[in-house]
Design an enzyme around this catalytic site. Sequence first.
Site, PDB file in Angstrom:
ATOM      1  N   LEU A 291      28.825  67.065 -21.445  1.00 42.74           N
ATOM      2  CA  LEU A 291      28.755  67.557 -20.157  1.00 42.74           C
ATOM      3  C   LEU A 291      29.518  68.909 -19.985  1.00 42.74           C
ATOM      4  O   LEU A 291      30.698  69.044 -20.595  1.00 42.74           O
ATOM      5  CB  LEU A 291      29.206  66.531 -19.084  1.00 42.74           C
ATOM      6  CG  LEU A 291      28.437  65.210 -18.936  1.00 42.74           C
ATOM      7  CD1 LEU A 291      28.978  64.265 -17.915  1.00 42.74           C
ATOM      8  CD2 LEU A 291      26.897  65.390 -18.414  1.00 42.74           C
ATOM      9  N   ASP A 292      29.057  69.980 -19.252  1.00 41.29           N
ATOM     10  CA  ASP A 292      29.668  71.172 -19.044  1.00 41.29           C
ATOM     11  C   ASP A 292      31.219  70.732 -18.222  1.00 41.29           C
ATOM     12  O   ASP A 292      31.291  69.727 -17.651  1.00 41.29           O
ATOM     13  CB  ASP A 292      28.951  71.984 -18.175  1.00 41.29           C
ATOM     14  CG  ASP A 292      27.537  72.350 -18.725  1.00 41.29           C
ATOM     15  OD1 ASP A 292      27.628  72.319 -19.983  1.00 41.29           O
ATOM     16  OD2 ASP A 292      26.732  72.764 -17.953  1.00 41.29           O
ATOM     17  N   LYS A 293      32.077  71.509 -18.435  1.00 46.23           N
ATOM     18  CA  LYS A 293      33.369  71.336 -17.966  1.00 46.23           C
ATOM     19  C   LYS A 293      33.155  70.948 -16.395  1.00 46.23           C
ATOM     20  O   LYS A 293      34.086  70.167 -16.081  1.00 46.23           O
ATOM     21  CB  LYS A 293      34.227  72.669 -17.937  1.00 46.23           C
ATOM     22  CG  LYS A 293      35.297  72.761 -17.389  1.00 46.23           C
ATOM     23  CD  LYS A 293      36.263  74.238 -17.217  1.00 46.23           C
ATOM     24  CE  LYS A 293      37.541  74.152 -16.638  1.00 46.23           C
ATOM     25  NZ  LYS A 293      38.274  75.377 -16.767  1.00 46.23           N
TER      26      LYS A 293
END
Length: 324
Positions: A137-139
């Site tokens: 998942l993105d930051k």
Amino acid sequence: MAQITLSAEIQLSQLGQRLDQALAELFPDYSRSRLKTWIEQNLVHVNGDVVNVPRAKVYGGEQIEIVVEIDDDTRFEPENLPLNIVYEDDDILVINKPKDFVVHPGAGNASGTVLNALLYHYPAIAEVPRAGIVHRLDKDTTGLMVIAKTIPAQTKLVRDLQKRKITREYEAIACGIMTKGGMVDQPMARHPTKRTHMAVHPMGKPAVTHYRIMERFRNYTRLRLRLETGRTHQIRVHMAHIAHPLLGDQTYGGRPRPPKNASEELMQTLRDFKRQALHAIMLRLAHPITGELMEWHAPLPTDFVELVEALKADYQLHQDDLDY
């Protein structure tokens, strides 16, 4: 020393690039200079043959394999960081990732990641490639991730992911008033000039996103989305492509656009929401060892709930003025 194996396929969109440049895009966790050194050390195989010239051209479709020994002191360090564990057994771990938490170390994020936390809480997971991380998942995307605790579990989960047998659903707030659900079927690749960005590209890898409308607000729409594929930034890029970028997504154009005569409460909520409005809300898969079908749900995080409540209050306040 620890041996790692990296493998990937050169994308058609990389036609004409130097080999070291193409590898830097395919393996962003490693610097271009390190990859160049590996090429020169005869560690890079292209379609099974050693290629030791960094400036060699690629054409798309080549199979890349890199087998390299990494010194222990260059490996990632365990860190005592909290993990929100939703489910755990001997083979897998499901976590609910908060915002501002990078999944894997990379340029600018050498520590403080999910991987560092996994190495601390589960030392044996160091023997599993990528510390068992199957997908990312993105930051600033929150929500559910599955982690493999053993090599057999990871092998099966990766295979199931590639065969599209793992279901991942998200909630999001998109900019604009959408009238119906649908599907975005557009291939994606690295942006030709912005290495950290992705883009719709006719020569990219297949990417499919399904979406349906949950709720409409003034200037915004709440969505439920399902990934058929899992390209980097896929939902963010696909929604921007159809002119409905995610609220708060500064990378792909989701700058907040307050509706006319918005209350100060909504204005402040929009100002305070400094990330893309995207949450991995549901994960369903067959257990990699037992085969049991399993499903998990993660509630919306507090900032997302507050955003929805503020948008809903604004909509109710002005609904007599709306024509939809």
